[in-house]
Scaffold this motif. Sequence first.
Motif, mmCIF file in Angstrom:
data_model
loop_
_atom_site.group_PDB
_atom_site.id
_atom_site.type_symbol
_atom_site.label_atom_id
_atom_site.label_comp_id
_atom_site.label_asym_id
_atom_site.label_seq_id
_atom_site.Cartn_x
_atom_site.Cartn_y
_atom_site.Cartn_z
ATOM 1 N N LYS A 3 0.850 -1.187 0.000
ATOM 2 C CA LYS A 3 0.000 0.000 0.000
ATOM 3 C C LYS A 3 0.890 1.243 0.000
ATOM 4 C CE LYS A 3 -3.986 -2.048 2.309
ATOM 5 N NZ LYS A 3 -4.909 -1.983 3.489
ATOM 6 N N GLU A 4 0.498 2.230 -0.831
ATOM 7 C CA GLU A 4 1.178 3.512 -0.840
ATOM 8 C C GLU A 4 0.135 4.615 -0.747
ATOM 9 O OE1 GLU A 4 3.981 4.253 -3.930
ATOM 10 O OE2 GLU A 4 5.013 2.337 -3.737
ATOM 11 N N HIS A 5 0.557 5.748 -0.256
ATOM 12 C CA HIS A 5 -0.394 6.849 -0.129
ATOM 13 C C HIS A 5 0.212 8.152 -0.632
ATOM 14 C CE1 HIS A 5 2.027 7.522 3.522
ATOM 15 N NE2 HIS A 5 1.649 8.793 3.400
ATOM 16 N N ASP A 6 -0.645 9.033 -1.071
ATOM 17 C CA ASP A 6 -0.286 10.423 -1.323
ATOM 18 C C ASP A 6 -1.320 11.273 -0.597
ATOM 19 O OD1 ASP A 6 -2.566 10.219 -2.881
ATOM 20 O OD2 ASP A 6 -1.487 10.240 -4.792
ATOM 21 N N PHE A 7 -1.330 12.575 -0.797
ATOM 22 C CA PHE A 7 -2.254 13.392 -0.013
ATOM 23 C C PHE A 7 -3.717 13.206 -0.423
ATOM 24 C CE2 PHE A 7 -1.172 16.269 -3.521
ATOM 25 C CZ PHE A 7 -2.409 16.781 -3.881
ATOM 26 N N LEU A 8 -3.949 12.477 -1.524
ATOM 27 C CA LEU A 8 -5.326 12.189 -1.933
ATOM 28 C C LEU A 8 -5.858 10.901 -1.313
ATOM 29 C CD1 LEU A 8 -5.282 13.090 -5.754
ATOM 30 C CD2 LEU A 8 -6.167 14.462 -3.853
ATOM 31 N N GLY A 9 -4.957 10.087 -0.757
ATOM 32 C CA GLY A 9 -5.413 8.844 -0.161
ATOM 33 C C GLY A 9 -4.444 7.703 -0.404
ATOM 34 N N LEU A 24 0.228 5.261 -10.671
ATOM 35 C CA LEU A 24 -1.045 4.551 -10.791
ATOM 36 C C LEU A 24 -2.191 5.526 -11.042
ATOM 37 C CD1 LEU A 24 -2.420 1.809 -10.709
ATOM 38 C CD2 LEU A 24 -2.641 2.045 -8.222
ATOM 39 N N ARG A 25 -2.165 6.671 -10.400
ATOM 40 C CA ARG A 25 -3.213 7.668 -10.651
ATOM 41 C C ARG A 25 -3.128 8.173 -12.105
ATOM 42 N NH1 ARG A 25 -5.812 8.494 -6.018
ATOM 43 N NH2 ARG A 25 -4.656 8.507 -4.042
ATOM 44 N N GLY A 26 -1.915 8.343 -12.595
ATOM 45 C CA GLY A 26 -1.753 8.755 -13.991
ATOM 46 C C GLY A 26 -2.301 7.723 -14.959
ATOM 47 N N ILE A 27 -2.077 6.444 -14.662
ATOM 48 C CA ILE A 27 -2.602 5.362 -15.512
ATOM 49 C C ILE A 27 -4.126 5.398 -15.520
ATOM 50 C CG2 ILE A 27 -2.784 2.855 -15.767
ATOM 51 C CD1 ILE A 27 -0.004 2.674 -14.419
ATOM 52 N N GLU A 28 -4.700 5.598 -14.340
ATOM 53 C CA GLU A 28 -6.167 5.593 -14.225
ATOM 54 C C GLU A 28 -6.800 6.825 -14.863
ATOM 55 O OE1 GLU A 28 -6.658 5.275 -10.022
ATOM 56 O OE2 GLU A 28 -6.443 3.083 -10.007
ATOM 57 N N ASN A 29 -6.106 7.938 -14.845
ATOM 58 C CA ASN A 29 -6.684 9.192 -15.343
ATOM 59 C C ASN A 29 -6.514 9.404 -16.837
ATOM 60 O OD1 ASN A 29 -7.651 10.085 -12.868
ATOM 61 N ND2 ASN A 29 -5.705 11.040 -12.310
ATOM 62 N N PHE A 30 -5.422 8.899 -17.408
ATOM 63 C CA PHE A 30 -5.084 9.249 -18.787
ATOM 64 C C PHE A 30 -4.954 7.993 -19.653
ATOM 65 C CE2 PHE A 30 -2.780 12.399 -16.034
ATOM 66 C CZ PHE A 30 -3.732 13.394 -16.139
ATOM 67 N N PHE A 31 -6.045 7.628 -20.305
ATOM 68 C CA PHE A 31 -5.974 6.603 -21.351
ATOM 69 C C PHE A 31 -6.380 7.295 -22.644
ATOM 70 C CE2 PHE A 31 -7.472 3.150 -24.029
ATOM 71 C CZ PHE A 31 -6.406 2.257 -23.916
ATOM 72 N N ILE A 32 -5.400 7.822 -23.353
ATOM 73 C CA ILE A 32 -5.665 8.661 -24.518
ATOM 74 C C ILE A 32 -5.195 7.983 -25.799
ATOM 75 C CG2 ILE A 32 -5.326 10.932 -25.550
ATOM 76 C CD1 ILE A 32 -6.821 10.928 -22.825
ATOM 77 N N THR A 33 -3.910 7.702 -25.898
ATOM 78 C CA THR A 33 -3.359 7.116 -27.127
ATOM 79 C C THR A 33 -3.309 5.598 -27.077
ATOM 80 O OG1 THR A 33 -1.053 7.128 -26.347
ATOM 81 C CG2 THR A 33 -1.880 9.147 -27.377
#
Length: 471
Positions: A3-9, A24-33
């Motif tokens: 488990k890892e955390h940042d200020f968002l959780g 991981l947040r970047g993977i979840e947020n940006f599926f573009i190309t």
Amino acid sequence: MRKEHDFLGELELADELYYGVQTLRGIENFFITGKKIDLDFVKAMAMVKKACALANMSTGRLDEKIGQAISRAADEVVRGNFNDQFPVDPIQGGAGTSFNMNMNEVLANRALEILGYEKGQYDIVSPNNHVNMAQSTNDTFPTAIKVCAIMKSKPLLMALRRLADELDKKAEEYKEILKMGRTHLQDAVPITLGQEMGAYASGVRRGIRRIKSAMLEAHTVNMGATAVGTGLNAEPTYIKAVVDELSRIVGEPFITADNLIDATNNTDVFADISSGLKVTALVLIKMANDFRLMASGPRCGIGELKLPPRQPGSSIMPGKVNPVIAEVLNQTCYQVIGNDLTITLGVENGQFELNVMEPVIAYNLFNSMCYLKNAVNTFVDKLLIDLEVDKEQCEYWLERSVGIVTALLPHIGYENASALAKEALETDRSVKEIILEQGLLTKEEMDYILSPKEMTRPGIAGQDLVKNLGN
């Protein structure tokens, strides 16, 4: 799992992963190309991070053991050991923060392993506090773009030089092949095929110079600018050291920008590089179209060139062979031009102290350099090397043309030449035939004036003959 955390959780990740929560947040947020970060870009960012670690050690801020572990981890990334650990989409919001943190997390976790700790123990080696020390995405990301562009420019320029060299070889090989020159898609005056090939080579070499000139500015970086260019949290000694280390690691002479704020909020250097690629693409399009036109036929077109047959050209017409290699060069160049528009819009759309559009600028710039290199090499390998000429067809069009009368003006006068051209067109006879019939010149005089040597160099064709006739 860990488990890892940042200020968002807090989020859970598979323990074998070297990237962490922010990736991981970047993977979840940006599926573009649906694609991953260019591996040369990964290598470039690792070089930047190594330079930062070494510079921070030299100032005494970064613990030697931690700095050496980060440096070693960066070397492993440069060698390609962790290519699968950079899954973020190349087009991403945040001005490249997802990729910057992706690199920070991979290097931190690998450094932890090197030091004998478990992944995720960021109290010992932190992606932010240690790997990102004295940095911001806003200086590391554009610097890595420049490092990557320099890396990619080398094989591209090599491909263009190879094309120009091969065209020069053809210029020498075809220097005695006289053919019809054309302007407005109409008959003009004669030219040698060698001269045409030499002109293509000249245009390509001009493109090489254009790209090389634009690449010079890529050696000016904003490392030490941190967030907005003021250098907050970066000591002056670090700013000098990091550029020196980067120069040594990459093998290129980088310098610090005179105005770090300007260098952080303006990305016009990438527009310059892209413009060089675009204008070079325009030259290549013109060349490829000329090849396609000269090879048109084989029975009902111009047919002066014979392109090597590479694949059947039709699913319905047996025996048809198309100029697919010239066509793919055209299409690639169109893509480069389209990428340039995207880069232009990205450069234009910076606000205040940062241009947040750098990810899409980088994505299109790297694609343009890669695509152009591949297409140029394909053109050389699959078309130019095995190119053949139909000399008889070149002579056929030359004999049928009325354009050669231009060379006769000093000898028979404009009125006679005009009448000659008109009669040739109306009767569908050759100019040479009518000249001999009317006794305007002897065969020897005509052959001398209309020889390749006389008609394709500056001056009056058959000037020596003019002097002799005057005497």
